[in-house]
Design an enzyme around this catalytic site. Structure first.
Site, PDB file in Angstrom:
ATOM      1  N   GLU A 154      -1.887  -8.529   4.158  1.00  0.00           N
ATOM      2  CA  GLU A 154      -1.843  -8.857   5.593  1.00  0.00           C
ATOM      3  C   GLU A 154      -3.253  -8.963   6.183  1.00  0.00           C
ATOM      4  O   GLU A 154      -3.454  -9.656   7.170  1.00  0.00           O
ATOM      5  CB  GLU A 154      -1.009  -7.812   6.355  1.00  0.00           C
ATOM      6  CG  GLU A 154      -1.699  -6.491   6.687  1.00  0.00           C
ATOM      7  CD  GLU A 154      -1.841  -5.549   5.492  1.00  0.00           C
ATOM      8  OE1 GLU A 154      -1.415  -5.919   4.384  1.00  0.00           O
ATOM      9  OE2 GLU A 154      -2.398  -4.450   5.697  1.00  0.00           O
ATOM     10  N   CYS A 206       0.824  -1.213   0.000  1.00  0.00           N
ATOM     11  CA  CYS A 206       0.000   0.000   0.000  1.00  0.00           C
ATOM     12  C   CYS A 206       0.858   1.263   0.000  1.00  0.00           C
ATOM     13  O   CYS A 206       1.491   1.555  -1.009  1.00  0.00           O
ATOM     14  CB  CYS A 206      -1.009  -0.028   1.140  1.00  0.00           C
ATOM     15  SG  CYS A 206      -2.356   1.146   0.856  1.00  0.00           S
ATOM     16  N   HIS A 214      -3.752  -5.069   0.300  1.00  0.00           N
ATOM     17  CA  HIS A 214      -3.393  -5.363   1.698  1.00  0.00           C
ATOM     18  C   HIS A 214      -3.416  -6.861   1.977  1.00  0.00           C
ATOM     19  O   HIS A 214      -4.372  -7.363   2.588  1.00  0.00           O
ATOM     20  CB  HIS A 214      -4.351  -4.652   2.657  1.00  0.00           C
ATOM     21  CG  HIS A 214      -4.027  -3.220   2.872  1.00  0.00           C
ATOM     22  ND1 HIS A 214      -3.042  -2.798   3.738  1.00  0.00           N
ATOM     23  CD2 HIS A 214      -4.528  -2.096   2.307  1.00  0.00           C
ATOM     24  CE1 HIS A 214      -2.964  -1.485   3.727  1.00  0.00           C
ATOM     25  NE2 HIS A 214      -3.853  -1.030   2.853  1.00  0.00           N
TER      26      HIS A 214
END
Ligand code: MN
Length: 250
Positions: free
Chosen positions: A221, A116, A219
């Site tokens: 994660e 990001c 993203h």
């Protein structure tokens, strides 16, 4: 064997006073980054946003890989532009820290996973520029940003064949989450686009000389537990960090 050590960049956050606690400025990073690195077999460490080049260089001595994490916008002056109206929350010390860390990692051939804000930092570190606000600068763009009314924005992704990203993910098409209002614009030196959204917005970058560097605008994660594609990016980072450490010991 000791686990590869992954340095994770961080930001600052202001926490207002409550009835029980005084106000505080704290170092801040979503815990998902740390959890993902641990679950992929790495050992995560903070890189604090000191803005002090000597402190960053010293910390980098202890890392085998670098994770440039998500966060607010870089100051547009970093890429030679004035602020667009929608630019938000500049953190000069974080910009300094991440630009120094990125340059050191690239000089040393250290593996980098940029997420990001991280893809934007990588691009700017190599002389590139950013789209400062997708909704106002690309009128036909998809919804890339989450909001209270759009808490889970997703869109399609096209991955360039023959790219490092295609090898790591094992796909040429996919769906990714989307939580950004900026993106790479003019590319930094030595970078190439390896994934785009259906509207042409740059969603991933890698180097054109085969370094272990991957940068994604989404993203992974946040979807580590639900998506093998997300997990593969962290598995790749930790594996490359282990190889890099081995190469330094020779
Ligand atoms: Mn997106």
């Amino acid at each position: 064997m000791a686990k590869p050590i992954i340095g994770i960049t961080t930001g600052q956050r202001f926490i207002p006073a409550t009835a029980l606690y005084r106000e505080e400025n704290v170092i801040s990073s979503p815990i998902e980054y740390f959890r993902a690195v641990i679950r992929s077999g790495g050992s995560p460490l903070f890189l604090p946003p000191t803005g002090d080049p000597a402190a960053v260089e010293a910390a980098m001595e202890g890392f085998d890989g670098l994770l440039l994490s998500g966060g607010g916008d870089m100051a547009p002056a970093r890429y030679g532009e004035g602020p667009h109206n929608a630019a938000k929350r500049p953190q000069p010390a974080r910009d300094d820290t991440e630009l120094v860390a990125t340059r050191i990692a690239l000089e040393r051939g250290m593996p980098v996973l940029a997420i990001c804000r991280g893809i934007q930092v990588l691009n700017v570190a190599l002389g590139g520029t950013l789209i400062q606000d997708i909704p106002s600068q690309i009128p036909d763009a998809l919804v890339h940003r989450t909001s209270p009314t759009e808490p889970h924005a997703y869109h399609e992704l096209s991955v360039s064949p023959d790219s490092l990203l295609a090898r790591v993910l094992g796909i040429s098409e996919g769906t990714v989450n989307s939580s950004h209002h900026q993106s790479a614009n003019r590319l930094g030196e030595g970078l190439r686009v390896c994934a785009r959204g259906p509207d042409g917005v740059i969603e991933a970058l890698e180097t054109d000389d085969g370094r272990p560097v991957l940068a994604v605008q989404w993203h992974p994660e946040r979807t580590y537990d639900d998506s093998p594609l997300s997990r593969r990016l962290f598995d790749w980072l930790v594996a490359e960090a282990g190889k890099w450490r081995g190469s330094q010991a020779e």
